[in-house]
Design a protein around this motif. Structure first.
Motif, PDB file in Angstrom:
ATOM      1  N   ARG A 120      74.924  67.132 -35.019  1.00  0.00           N
ATOM      2  CA  ARG A 120      74.874  68.511 -34.914  1.00  0.00           C
ATOM      3  C   ARG A 120      74.959  69.129 -33.613  1.00  0.00           C
ATOM      4  O   ARG A 120      75.492  70.119 -33.297  1.00  0.00           O
ATOM      5  CB  ARG A 120      73.939  69.322 -35.728  1.00  0.00           C
ATOM      6  N   ARG A 121      73.942  68.792 -32.649  1.00  0.00           N
ATOM      7  CA  ARG A 121      73.995  69.446 -31.503  1.00  0.00           C
ATOM      8  C   ARG A 121      75.049  68.791 -30.618  1.00  0.00           C
ATOM      9  O   ARG A 121      75.397  69.711 -29.660  1.00  0.00           O
ATOM     10  CB  ARG A 121      72.553  68.926 -30.737  1.00  0.00           C
ATOM     11  N   THR A 122      75.658  67.843 -30.938  1.00  0.00           N
ATOM     12  CA  THR A 122      76.808  67.269 -30.078  1.00  0.00           C
ATOM     13  C   THR A 122      77.818  68.332 -30.493  1.00  0.00           C
ATOM     14  O   THR A 122      78.615  68.870 -29.366  1.00  0.00           O
ATOM     15  CB  THR A 122      77.206  65.915 -30.462  1.00  0.00           C
ATOM     16  N   GLN A 123      78.037  68.703 -31.642  1.00  0.00           N
ATOM     17  CA  GLN A 123      79.198  69.574 -31.942  1.00  0.00           C
ATOM     18  C   GLN A 123      78.877  70.865 -31.333  1.00  0.00           C
ATOM     19  O   GLN A 123      79.709  71.689 -31.012  1.00  0.00           O
ATOM     20  CB  GLN A 123      79.234  69.536 -33.622  1.00  0.00           C
ATOM     21  N   LYS A 124      77.667  71.460 -31.573  1.00  0.00           N
ATOM     22  CA  LYS A 124      77.323  72.637 -31.089  1.00  0.00           C
ATOM     23  C   LYS A 124      77.820  72.998 -29.660  1.00  0.00           C
ATOM     24  O   LYS A 124      77.912  73.998 -29.167  1.00  0.00           O
ATOM     25  CB  LYS A 124      75.873  73.091 -31.323  1.00  0.00           C
ATOM     26  N   VAL A 125      77.379  71.924 -28.895  1.00  0.00           N
ATOM     27  CA  VAL A 125      77.434  72.013 -27.564  1.00  0.00           C
ATOM     28  C   VAL A 125      79.042  72.103 -26.890  1.00  0.00           C
ATOM     29  O   VAL A 125      79.499  73.183 -26.403  1.00  0.00           O
ATOM     30  CB  VAL A 125      76.891  70.757 -26.815  1.00  0.00           C
ATOM     31  N   VAL A 126      79.897  71.665 -27.878  1.00  0.00           N
ATOM     32  CA  VAL A 126      81.287  71.695 -27.545  1.00  0.00           C
ATOM     33  C   VAL A 126      81.806  73.126 -27.675  1.00  0.00           C
ATOM     34  O   VAL A 126      82.487  73.483 -27.107  1.00  0.00           O
ATOM     35  CB  VAL A 126      82.134  70.542 -28.303  1.00  0.00           C
ATOM     36  N   MET A 127      81.056  73.782 -28.648  1.00  0.00           N
ATOM     37  CA  MET A 127      81.589  75.035 -29.289  1.00  0.00           C
ATOM     38  C   MET A 127      81.316  76.214 -28.307  1.00  0.00           C
ATOM     39  O   MET A 127      81.943  77.200 -28.271  1.00  0.00           O
ATOM     40  CB  MET A 127      81.063  75.462 -30.734  1.00  0.00           C
ATOM     41  N   LEU A 128      80.371  76.118 -27.431  1.00  0.00           N
ATOM     42  CA  LEU A 128      79.863  77.225 -26.929  1.00  0.00           C
ATOM     43  C   LEU A 128      80.259  77.535 -25.419  1.00  0.00           C
ATOM     44  O   LEU A 128      81.204  76.759 -25.086  1.00  0.00           O
ATOM     45  CB  LEU A 128      78.440  77.012 -26.449  1.00  0.00           C
ATOM     46  N   ALA A 129      80.483  78.524 -24.817  1.00  0.00           N
ATOM     47  CA  ALA A 129      81.297  78.846 -23.577  1.00  0.00           C
ATOM     48  C   ALA A 129      80.157  78.595 -22.407  1.00  0.00           C
ATOM     49  O   ALA A 129      79.242  77.760 -22.571  1.00  0.00           O
ATOM     50  CB  ALA A 129      81.442  80.373 -23.727  1.00  0.00           C
ATOM     51  N   GLU A 130      80.697  78.938 -21.376  1.00  0.00           N
ATOM     52  CA  GLU A 130      79.845  78.913 -19.927  1.00  0.00           C
ATOM     53  C   GLU A 130      78.937  79.771 -19.589  1.00  0.00           C
ATOM     54  O   GLU A 130      79.125  81.060 -19.912  1.00  0.00           O
ATOM     55  CB  GLU A 130      80.880  78.587 -18.963  1.00  0.00           C
ATOM     56  N   GLN A 131      77.861  79.491 -18.870  1.00  0.00           N
ATOM     57  CA  GLN A 131      76.927  80.650 -18.479  1.00  0.00           C
ATOM     58  C   GLN A 131      76.591  80.125 -16.917  1.00  0.00           C
ATOM     59  O   GLN A 131      76.375  78.951 -16.586  1.00  0.00           O
ATOM     60  CB  GLN A 131      75.664  80.359 -19.403  1.00  0.00           C
ATOM     61  N   ARG A 132      76.445  81.303 -16.229  1.00  0.00           N
ATOM     62  CA  ARG A 132      75.959  81.130 -14.601  1.00  0.00           C
ATOM     63  C   ARG A 132      74.770  81.922 -14.532  1.00  0.00           C
ATOM     64  O   ARG A 132      74.506  82.937 -14.970  1.00  0.00           O
ATOM     65  CB  ARG A 132      76.920  81.818 -13.718  1.00  0.00           C
ATOM     66  N   ILE A 133      73.863  80.920 -13.841  1.00  0.00           N
ATOM     67  CA  ILE A 133      72.495  81.487 -13.437  1.00  0.00           C
ATOM     68  C   ILE A 133      72.357  81.268 -12.056  1.00  0.00           C
ATOM     69  O   ILE A 133      72.025  79.853 -11.715  1.00  0.00           O
ATOM     70  CB  ILE A 133      71.344  81.171 -14.253  1.00  0.00           C
ATOM     71  N   GLY A 134      72.384  82.127 -10.742  1.00  0.00           N
ATOM     72  CA  GLY A 134      72.260  81.540  -9.646  1.00  0.00           C
ATOM     73  C   GLY A 134      73.347  80.488  -9.186  1.00  0.00           C
ATOM     74  O   GLY A 134      74.481  80.693  -9.464  1.00  0.00           O
ATOM     75  N   ASP A 135      72.833  79.641  -8.663  1.00  0.00           N
ATOM     76  CA  ASP A 135      73.499  78.385  -8.058  1.00  0.00           C
ATOM     77  C   ASP A 135      74.177  77.606  -9.552  1.00  0.00           C
ATOM     78  O   ASP A 135      74.900  76.728  -9.206  1.00  0.00           O
ATOM     79  CB  ASP A 135      72.823  77.599  -7.378  1.00  0.00           C
ATOM     80  N   PHE A 136      73.635  77.756 -10.588  1.00  0.00           N
ATOM     81  CA  PHE A 136      73.776  76.778 -11.935  1.00  0.00           C
ATOM     82  C   PHE A 136      75.067  77.479 -12.501  1.00  0.00           C
ATOM     83  O   PHE A 136      75.194  78.638 -12.985  1.00  0.00           O
ATOM     84  CB  PHE A 136      72.693  76.927 -12.593  1.00  0.00           C
ATOM     85  N   LEU A 137      76.098  76.489 -12.896  1.00  0.00           N
ATOM     86  CA  LEU A 137      77.104  76.857 -14.078  1.00  0.00           C
ATOM     87  C   LEU A 137      77.174  75.997 -14.657  1.00  0.00           C
ATOM     88  O   LEU A 137      77.375  74.793 -14.609  1.00  0.00           O
ATOM     89  CB  LEU A 137      78.416  76.944 -13.262  1.00  0.00           C
ATOM     90  N   LEU A 138      76.855  76.290 -16.220  1.00  0.00           N
ATOM     91  CA  LEU A 138      76.702  75.452 -17.240  1.00  0.00           C
ATOM     92  C   LEU A 138      77.984  75.845 -18.347  1.00  0.00           C
ATOM     93  O   LEU A 138      78.089  76.796 -18.894  1.00  0.00           O
ATOM     94  CB  LEU A 138      75.499  75.959 -18.088  1.00  0.00           C
ATOM     95  N   ASP A 139      78.826  74.700 -18.204  1.00  0.00           N
ATOM     96  CA  ASP A 139      79.974  74.715 -18.887  1.00  0.00           C
ATOM     97  C   ASP A 139      79.869  74.023 -20.042  1.00  0.00           C
ATOM     98  O   ASP A 139      80.003  72.798 -20.201  1.00  0.00           O
ATOM     99  CB  ASP A 139      81.358  74.111 -18.111  1.00  0.00           C
ATOM    100  N   ARG A 140      79.587  74.655 -21.258  1.00  0.00           N
ATOM    101  CA  ARG A 140      79.447  73.987 -22.503  1.00  0.00           C
ATOM    102  C   ARG A 140      80.311  73.577 -23.271  1.00  0.00           C
ATOM    103  O   ARG A 140      80.443  72.325 -23.884  1.00  0.00           O
ATOM    104  CB  ARG A 140      78.386  74.860 -23.417  1.00  0.00           C
TER     105      ARG A 140
END
Length: 233
Positions: A120-140
């Motif tokens: 379930r968490r594997t599938q959820k991660v693929v579905m989400l968008a990206e988020q930027r906080i400071g130097d961090f860019l999380l591309d879900r």
């Protein structure tokens, strides 16, 4: 329906796990020798691997290292299954990048619940968008984290943990909340699993690991900003 690769040299265990997985509607492949795991994983592209540590050929720890080192298999979540109950073995498996750990003898129902939680968490991660906080860019969507444009290699579980922490920066997340969000259960007996993943995340983030703060007896949080004169929480 997901495809699960069961790796164990005990036929009774393979048959038992396969029976329960098939009842849940999953497709099952199996391997009983450590040397055959990587070729089988490349060939069948499973959604998850249940991996025993005690194997002929090469042991499960070496198998796991090969899976994580190969770009074709490094994204596949792994649940380690072993008769070893010692704390050091559990920690070694988790620090090596395993997504979860279960010791023999085990409840088939508990294994099914853990497999379901990981999927379930594997599938959820693929579905989400990206988020930027400071130097961090999380591309879900592409399951990646970069800092100042440099990619940080994370397992799916580590990415889910970062996703949960970064979703509400500067907010304390209790241990039970993180266990529930990332692993699908809030039983505090699994706290060592959380602590090990937090430690590994900090190690992978290097100097930026200070963004993950600890509050004793409360939980963890993601600091959106770090002041040089402020020590890590």
């Amino acid at each position: 329906m997901s495809k699960i690769l069961v790796v164990d040299d005990e036929r009774d265990i393979v048959d038992l796990v396969s029976l329960h997985l098939q009842r849940e509607g999953h497709e099952v492949e199996s391997v009983d020798n450590g040397l055959a795991v990587l070729p089988m994983a490349v060939k069948t592209a499973p959604d998850l691997i249940v991996l025993d540590l005690m194997l002929p050929g090469i042991d499960g720890v070496q198998v796991h290292r090969r899976l994580r080192a190969d770009t074709r298999t490094r994204h596949i979540p792994v649940i380690m299954l072993t008769a070893r109950a010692q704390t050091n073995d559990r920690i070694a498996g988790l620090e090596g990048g395993a997504d979860d750990y279960l010791t023999k003898p085990f409840s088939p129902r508990e294994l099914m619940l853990r497999i379901g939680a990981v999927l379930r968490r594997t599938q959820k991660v693929v579905m989400l968008a990206e988020q930027r906080i400071g130097d961090f860019l999380l591309d879900r969507r592409n399951m990646s984290l970069s800092i100042r444009g440099k990619l940080v290699e994370l397992t799916i579980t580590e990415l889910k943990l970062m996703t949960t922490l970064m979703a509400n920066p500067d907010v304390i997340h209790s241990r039970s909340e993180l266990l529930s969000a990332v692993w699908g259960y809030a039983d505090d007996t699994h706290s060592r699993t959380l602590d090990t993943h937090i430690k590994r995340l900090r190690d992978k983030l290097g100097d930026h690991g200070r963004h993950i703060g600890t509050l004793r007896r409360q939980g963890y949080l993601f600091h959106s900003m770090i002041q040089e004169e402020t020590a890590e929480a």
